[in-house]
Design a protein around this motif. Structure first.
Motif, PDB file in Angstrom:
ATOM      1  N   UNK A  11       0.832  -1.203   0.000  1.00 51.03           N
ATOM      2  CA  UNK A  11       0.000   0.000   0.000  1.00 51.03           C
ATOM      3  C   UNK A  11       0.863   1.248   0.000  1.00 51.03           C
ATOM      4  N   UNK A  12       1.922   1.218   0.782  1.00 50.05           N
ATOM      5  CA  UNK A  12       2.786   2.383   0.906  1.00 50.05           C
ATOM      6  C   UNK A  12       3.600   2.644  -0.363  1.00 50.05           C
ATOM      7  N   UNK A  13       3.585   1.685  -1.292  1.00 53.67           N
ATOM      8  CA  UNK A  13       4.280   1.868  -2.564  1.00 53.67           C
ATOM      9  C   UNK A  13       3.403   2.529  -3.626  1.00 53.67           C
ATOM     10  N   UNK A  14       2.119   2.764  -3.304  1.00 56.19           N
ATOM     11  CA  UNK A  14       1.253   3.483  -4.234  1.00 56.19           C
ATOM     12  C   UNK A  14       1.695   4.942  -4.260  1.00 56.19           C
ATOM     13  N   UNK A  15       2.052   5.437  -5.430  1.00 56.99           N
ATOM     14  CA  UNK A  15       2.575   6.794  -5.530  1.00 56.99           C
ATOM     15  C   UNK A  15       1.563   7.722  -6.194  1.00 56.99           C
ATOM     16  N   UNK A  16       1.773   9.002  -5.994  1.00 60.11           N
ATOM     17  CA  UNK A  16       0.940  10.013  -6.631  1.00 60.11           C
ATOM     18  C   UNK A  16       1.010   9.875  -8.145  1.00 60.11           C
ATOM     19  N   UNK A  17       2.200   9.579  -8.668  1.00 60.10           N
ATOM     20  CA  UNK A  17       2.363   9.418 -10.118  1.00 60.10           C
ATOM     21  C   UNK A  17       1.553   8.240 -10.641  1.00 60.10           C
ATOM     22  N   UNK A  18       1.495   7.151  -9.862  1.00 54.42           N
ATOM     23  CA  UNK A  18       0.694   5.991 -10.258  1.00 54.42           C
ATOM     24  C   UNK A  18      -0.774   6.394 -10.448  1.00 54.42           C
ATOM     25  N   UNK A  19      -1.271   7.153  -9.499  1.00 52.07           N
ATOM     26  CA  UNK A  19      -2.670   7.574  -9.547  1.00 52.07           C
ATOM     27  C   UNK A  19      -2.901   8.539 -10.706  1.00 52.07           C
ATOM     28  N   UNK A  20      -2.017   9.522 -10.840  1.00 47.30           N
ATOM     29  CA  UNK A  20      -2.182  10.540 -11.880  1.00 47.30           C
ATOM     30  C   UNK A  20      -2.175   9.931 -13.273  1.00 47.30           C
ATOM     31  N   UNK A  21      -1.406   8.860 -13.470  1.00 46.20           N
ATOM     32  CA  UNK A  21      -1.297   8.241 -14.790  1.00 46.20           C
ATOM     33  C   UNK A  21      -2.549   7.468 -15.175  1.00 46.20           C
ATOM     34  N   UNK A  22      -3.394   7.154 -14.200  1.00 49.24           N
ATOM     35  CA  UNK A  22      -4.525   6.261 -14.469  1.00 49.24           C
ATOM     36  C   UNK A  22      -5.878   6.955 -14.339  1.00 49.24           C
ATOM     37  N   UNK A  23      -5.893   8.261 -14.216  1.00 49.15           N
ATOM     38  CA  UNK A  23      -7.155   8.946 -13.944  1.00 49.15           C
ATOM     39  C   UNK A  23      -7.452   9.977 -15.019  1.00 49.15           C
ATOM     40  N   UNK A  24      -8.736  10.145 -15.298  1.00 45.91           N
ATOM     41  CA  UNK A  24      -9.200  11.200 -16.179  1.00 45.91           C
ATOM     42  C   UNK A  24     -10.264  11.993 -15.437  1.00 45.91           C
ATOM     43  N   UNK A  25     -10.177  13.292 -15.524  1.00 53.92           N
ATOM     44  CA  UNK A  25     -11.135  14.131 -14.807  1.00 53.92           C
ATOM     45  C   UNK A  25     -11.867  15.044 -15.779  1.00 53.92           C
TER      46      UNK A  25
ATOM     47  N   UNK B 228     -10.093  -4.391   0.897  1.00 50.99           N
ATOM     48  CA  UNK B 228     -10.526  -3.078   1.365  1.00 50.99           C
ATOM     49  C   UNK B 228      -9.347  -2.150   1.615  1.00 50.99           C
ATOM     50  N   UNK B 229      -8.245  -2.696   2.138  1.00 49.30           N
ATOM     51  CA  UNK B 229      -7.092  -1.865   2.447  1.00 49.30           C
ATOM     52  C   UNK B 229      -6.545  -1.163   1.224  1.00 49.30           C
ATOM     53  N   UNK B 230      -6.558  -1.848   0.074  1.00 51.13           N
ATOM     54  CA  UNK B 230      -6.036  -1.251  -1.149  1.00 51.13           C
ATOM     55  C   UNK B 230      -6.929  -0.101  -1.610  1.00 51.13           C
ATOM     56  N   UNK B 231      -8.247  -0.271  -1.483  1.00 50.35           N
ATOM     57  CA  UNK B 231      -9.177   0.786  -1.870  1.00 50.35           C
ATOM     58  C   UNK B 231      -8.949   2.025  -1.013  1.00 50.35           C
ATOM     59  N   UNK B 232      -8.759   1.823   0.290  1.00 48.98           N
ATOM     60  CA  UNK B 232      -8.504   2.939   1.202  1.00 48.98           C
ATOM     61  C   UNK B 232      -7.234   3.683   0.796  1.00 48.98           C
ATOM     62  N   UNK B 233      -6.174   2.932   0.509  1.00 59.66           N
ATOM     63  CA  UNK B 233      -4.902   3.557   0.126  1.00 59.66           C
ATOM     64  C   UNK B 233      -5.021   4.260  -1.221  1.00 59.66           C
ATOM     65  N   UNK B 234      -5.801   3.685  -2.124  1.00 60.12           N
ATOM     66  CA  UNK B 234      -5.989   4.300  -3.433  1.00 60.12           C
ATOM     67  C   UNK B 234      -6.692   5.652  -3.283  1.00 60.12           C
ATOM     68  N   UNK B 235      -7.690   5.703  -2.420  1.00 61.33           N
ATOM     69  CA  UNK B 235      -8.385   6.974  -2.171  1.00 61.33           C
ATOM     70  C   UNK B 235      -7.428   8.007  -1.602  1.00 61.33           C
ATOM     71  N   UNK B 236      -6.538   7.585  -0.714  1.00 61.63           N
ATOM     72  CA  UNK B 236      -5.545   8.501  -0.155  1.00 61.63           C
ATOM     73  C   UNK B 236      -4.605   8.997  -1.245  1.00 61.63           C
ATOM     74  N   UNK B 237      -4.268   8.116  -2.186  1.00 58.51           N
ATOM     75  CA  UNK B 237      -3.405   8.509  -3.290  1.00 58.51           C
ATOM     76  C   UNK B 237      -4.071   9.528  -4.197  1.00 58.51           C
ATOM     77  N   UNK B 238      -5.362   9.343  -4.470  1.00 57.96           N
ATOM     78  CA  UNK B 238      -6.117  10.300  -5.279  1.00 57.96           C
ATOM     79  C   UNK B 238      -6.115  11.662  -4.595  1.00 57.96           C
ATOM     80  N   UNK B 239      -6.344  11.648  -3.291  1.00 62.64           N
ATOM     81  CA  UNK B 239      -6.368  12.890  -2.522  1.00 62.64           C
ATOM     82  C   UNK B 239      -4.998  13.564  -2.540  1.00 62.64           C
TER      83      UNK B 239
END
Length: 221
Positions: A102-116, A157-168
């Protein structure tokens, strides 16, 4: 005499499992936690078992949830206690190796996979937009596309929680705890993964709606 004494010795106390096996079991613990009053870090640590508490403290100290705590200070929709419950859910449903992942999820990982897509409001009289983490000031939608590995992980569930933190943390205009939604997202992710597909998460206000993301499309491989 020694044999008799040994036979009469009390059996060893059963060790409480360090990871709960279902979201329902985690929810029982979280409900117990919330019933005790204001959710503080000390209350969380005292409620969880030692292994779970250690994971909670590791996640808390990582800085992963700092943006979500800042959002809680500005939001009328949730508070710091809700963020702590989110972290507790991750600690309950993830083992030590999973916590490291979970702690290896980076902001760049999230940014690369999202469209707003955002229909933003006009700035106020001082030409200042309201804080990005307030999701009640405009229509903000987005889609987070997960690949096969991420979809497999999203069953937890833990991964979803961490993913939300990464999006934030990535600075996107939606930031909120996901405890109540993690179970449903995990079920959908599991179903799509077994089909050979991926999950995409449609962000609509303070909710994440899981949808099928077909194999071969975008990053679903």
């Amino acid at each position: 005499m020694l044999a008799t004494t040994a036979a009469q010795a009390a059996p060893p106390t059963a060790v409480q499992p360090a990871v709960v096996s279902t979201i329902d079991q985690a929810q029982i613990i979280l409900d117990q936690l919330k019933s005790k009053g204001e959710v503080t870090d000390q209350l969380v640590v005292d409620t969880l078992d030692p292994a779970q508490a250690a994971r909670y403290q590791k996640l808390l100290a990582s800085g992963m949830f700092d943006a979500m705590f800042r959002a809680a200070e500005q939001s009328t929709e949730f508070g710091a206690g809700d963020v702590r419950v989110d972290i507790a859910l991750a600690a309950l449903t993830t083992d030590d190796a999973g916590t490291d992942e979970l702690l290896n999820i980076t902001v760049d990982d999230v940014a690369a996979a999202v469209e707003w897509e955002a229909d933003l409001p006009e700035p106020n009289k001082d030409e200042i937009f309201q804080p990005q983490w307030e999701f009640n000031w405009g229509i903000v939608t987005g889609t987070l596309y997960l690949n096969r590995k991420e979809t497999r992980n999203a069953r937890d569930a833990g991964y979803i929680v961490a993913l939300a933190a990464g999006v934030c943390s990535a600075g996107f205009p939606v930031c909120f705890p996901l405890t109540a939604q993690a179970g449903g997202i995990g079920i959908a992710a599991g179903r799509y993964y077994e089909e050979g597909n991926c999950v995409k998460l449609k962000v609509i206000g303070p909710t994440l709606k899981p949808e099928r993301h077909k194999k071969g499309q975008r990053n679903c491989k």
